[in-house]
Design a protein around this motif. Structure first.
Motif, mmCIF file in Angstrom:
data_model
loop_
_atom_site.group_PDB
_atom_site.id
_atom_site.type_symbol
_atom_site.label_atom_id
_atom_site.label_comp_id
_atom_site.label_asym_id
_atom_site.label_seq_id
_atom_site.Cartn_x
_atom_site.Cartn_y
_atom_site.Cartn_z
ATOM 1 N N VAL A 171 0.855 -1.178 0.000
ATOM 2 C CA VAL A 171 0.000 0.000 0.000
ATOM 3 C C VAL A 171 0.894 1.232 0.000
ATOM 4 C CG1 VAL A 171 -1.611 1.370 1.396
ATOM 5 C CG2 VAL A 171 -1.985 -1.081 1.104
ATOM 6 N N LEU A 172 0.553 2.221 -0.814
ATOM 7 C CA LEU A 172 1.272 3.489 -0.823
ATOM 8 C C LEU A 172 0.443 4.528 -0.093
ATOM 9 C CD1 LEU A 172 3.772 5.071 -1.865
ATOM 10 C CD2 LEU A 172 2.307 5.816 -3.775
ATOM 11 N N ARG A 173 1.023 5.072 0.983
ATOM 12 C CA ARG A 173 0.367 6.159 1.719
ATOM 13 C C ARG A 173 0.924 7.490 1.218
ATOM 14 N NH1 ARG A 173 -0.826 7.317 8.056
ATOM 15 N NH2 ARG A 173 -0.728 9.588 7.956
ATOM 16 N N VAL A 174 0.026 8.419 0.907
ATOM 17 C CA VAL A 174 0.418 9.754 0.478
ATOM 18 C C VAL A 174 -0.221 10.760 1.430
ATOM 19 C CG1 VAL A 174 0.430 11.436 -1.396
ATOM 20 C CG2 VAL A 174 0.520 8.975 -1.921
ATOM 21 N N ASP A 175 0.600 11.376 2.262
ATOM 22 C CA ASP A 175 0.117 12.438 3.133
ATOM 23 C C ASP A 175 0.125 13.749 2.357
ATOM 24 O OD1 ASP A 175 -0.239 11.582 6.118
ATOM 25 O OD2 ASP A 175 1.545 10.510 5.420
ATOM 26 N N ILE A 176 -1.011 14.410 2.316
ATOM 27 C CA ILE A 176 -1.106 15.709 1.641
ATOM 28 C C ILE A 176 -0.821 16.773 2.699
ATOM 29 C CG2 ILE A 176 -2.537 17.226 0.229
ATOM 30 C CD1 ILE A 176 -4.263 14.727 -0.405
ATOM 31 N N ASP A 177 0.398 17.288 2.688
ATOM 32 C CA ASP A 177 0.824 18.209 3.732
ATOM 33 C C ASP A 177 0.357 19.637 3.468
ATOM 34 O OD1 ASP A 177 2.238 16.083 4.992
ATOM 35 O OD2 ASP A 177 3.882 16.354 3.563
ATOM 36 N N ASP A 178 0.335 20.035 2.211
ATOM 37 C CA ASP A 178 -0.084 21.397 1.870
ATOM 38 C C ASP A 178 -0.341 21.464 0.378
ATOM 39 O OD1 ASP A 178 -0.741 24.042 2.258
ATOM 40 O OD2 ASP A 178 1.326 24.774 2.299
ATOM 41 N N ILE A 179 -1.207 22.379 -0.020
ATOM 42 C CA ILE A 179 -1.430 22.686 -1.431
ATOM 43 C C ILE A 179 -1.386 24.200 -1.567
ATOM 44 C CG2 ILE A 179 -2.929 22.444 -3.442
ATOM 45 C CD1 ILE A 179 -4.280 20.077 -2.059
ATOM 46 N N ARG A 180 -0.430 24.710 -2.338
ATOM 47 C CA ARG A 180 -0.271 26.145 -2.544
ATOM 48 C C ARG A 180 -0.645 26.507 -3.978
ATOM 49 N NH1 ARG A 180 3.957 24.157 -0.209
ATOM 50 N NH2 ARG A 180 5.339 24.349 -2.023
#
Length: 322
Positions: free
Chosen positions: A75-84
């Motif tokens: 499983v690949l976990r992708v944490d979305i830390d910020d979107i600018r």
């Protein structure tokens, strides 16, 4: 740890396939900044720019990015830390042949509206072309002729990994992710993908400055962005994942796409009850009855070739699938 920047100028895809070749390779745990172009590839810069039809190539996804150690079954976990936001305006459009009310009386296509983004804190457009942005709490966008401000709440429209066998354009959502157009794909949340190919081959783009659940006209406020993410490979996970799963601070949300809304709801519900059955060590029927009390079906989008829904299960009833 410094963030590595990966830009759409280095590479972007318009199709998720089993044979993707990476433009970059990173280790599990890497912190990245992924720069994206707007979903229309800059074709709409003013309200006189209209699209007569959906382009053959749309929703460019920056990547693919190979993650070391990712193998099929992981499983690949992708944490979305910020979107600018990296430009000071978005665009929302109607296109002939596309959208929930396409062809209905009173709905005109094509039409384009520019959505300027402003910050109350400094009065400047959000981005001004230099990659800076105001905090989401005080940034708004507007649309010509409507006396109302819309809060800027950026999200990722298209994000996914290499497919298992079939290929899907970046306009299509499926088990690999793709054009999910889900408002929960925002800063502060994480999304989990099944790994079908070595390296996973992550790609993302098609961001919006704002979008409502459903994405009724076919777009949100399409805009260029810089996305901060952290990627992690979960090897030999306790839970076998077949489709994307979103984690918010409050809930776990299986995400499913299908030809009809009813079919997508059925798949998302099946995924939710499997998680509940494992958590509470009950059979599928009891988990089904329980899900009818604590789950919550939510529409992501109803305009792409497949429709996408999610089933939100509060963490009070589902702690940690992995």
């Amino acid at each position: 740890m410094s963030r590595r920047t990966i830009s759409h100028e280095t590479g972007a895809i318009y199709e998720f396939t089993p044979e993707l070749e990476p433009i970059a390779t990173v280790e599990s745990g890497a912190q990245l900044t992924v720069e994206t172009r707007d979903s229309l590839d800059g074709a709409v810069q003013s309200e006189s720019d209209v699209l007569e039809s959906v382009p053959a190539e749309v929703n460019a996804a920056t990547g693919p990015i190979a993650v070391e150690g990712a193998e099929p079954g992981d499983v690949l976990r992708v944490d979305i830390d910020d979107i600018r936001l990296t430009e000071d305006r978005g665009r929302v459009i109607s296109v002939d042949g596309f959208g929930l009310l396409d062809g209905h009386e009173g709905i005109e296509a094509p039409r384009s509206r520019i959505t300027p983004v402003e910050s109350e804190s400094d009065g400047d457009g959000n981005g001004n072309g230099n990659g800076e942005r105001a905090e989401r709490s005080d940034a708004t966008l507007s649309i010509a002729g409507i006396d109302a401000d819309v809060p800027v709440e950026p999200l990722i429209g298209t994000i996914g990994v290499a497919t298992e066998s079939e290929s899907h354009t970046t306009l299509v959502p499926h088990d690999h992710g793709g054009n999910l157009d889900t408002t929960d794909l925002c800063a502060g949340n994480a999304v989990y993908f099944p790994v079908f190919q070595a390296g996973a081959m992550l790609a993302m783009g098609d961001c919006k400055a704002a979008m409502a659940d459903g994405e009724m006209c076919g777009t949100g406020a399409e805009i260029r962005t810089a996305i901060d993410v952290t990627v992690e490979v979960l090897s030999d996970p306790e839970t076998e994942l077949e489709r994307p799963l979103i984690e918010t601070p409050e809930a776990w949300k299986p995400v499913a796409s299908a030809d009809t809304l009813e079919a997508a709801c059925e798949i998302a519900t099946r995924d939710a009850i499997e998680l509940l059955a494992a958590e509470h060590e009950v059979d599928t029927t009891d988990a089904y009855l329980f899900a009818s009390l604590v789950g919550g079906l939510e529409i992501s989008q109803v305009v792409d070739p497949l429709v996408t829904v999610r089933n939100a299960v509060p963490k009070a009833y589902l702690s940690a699938p992995f």
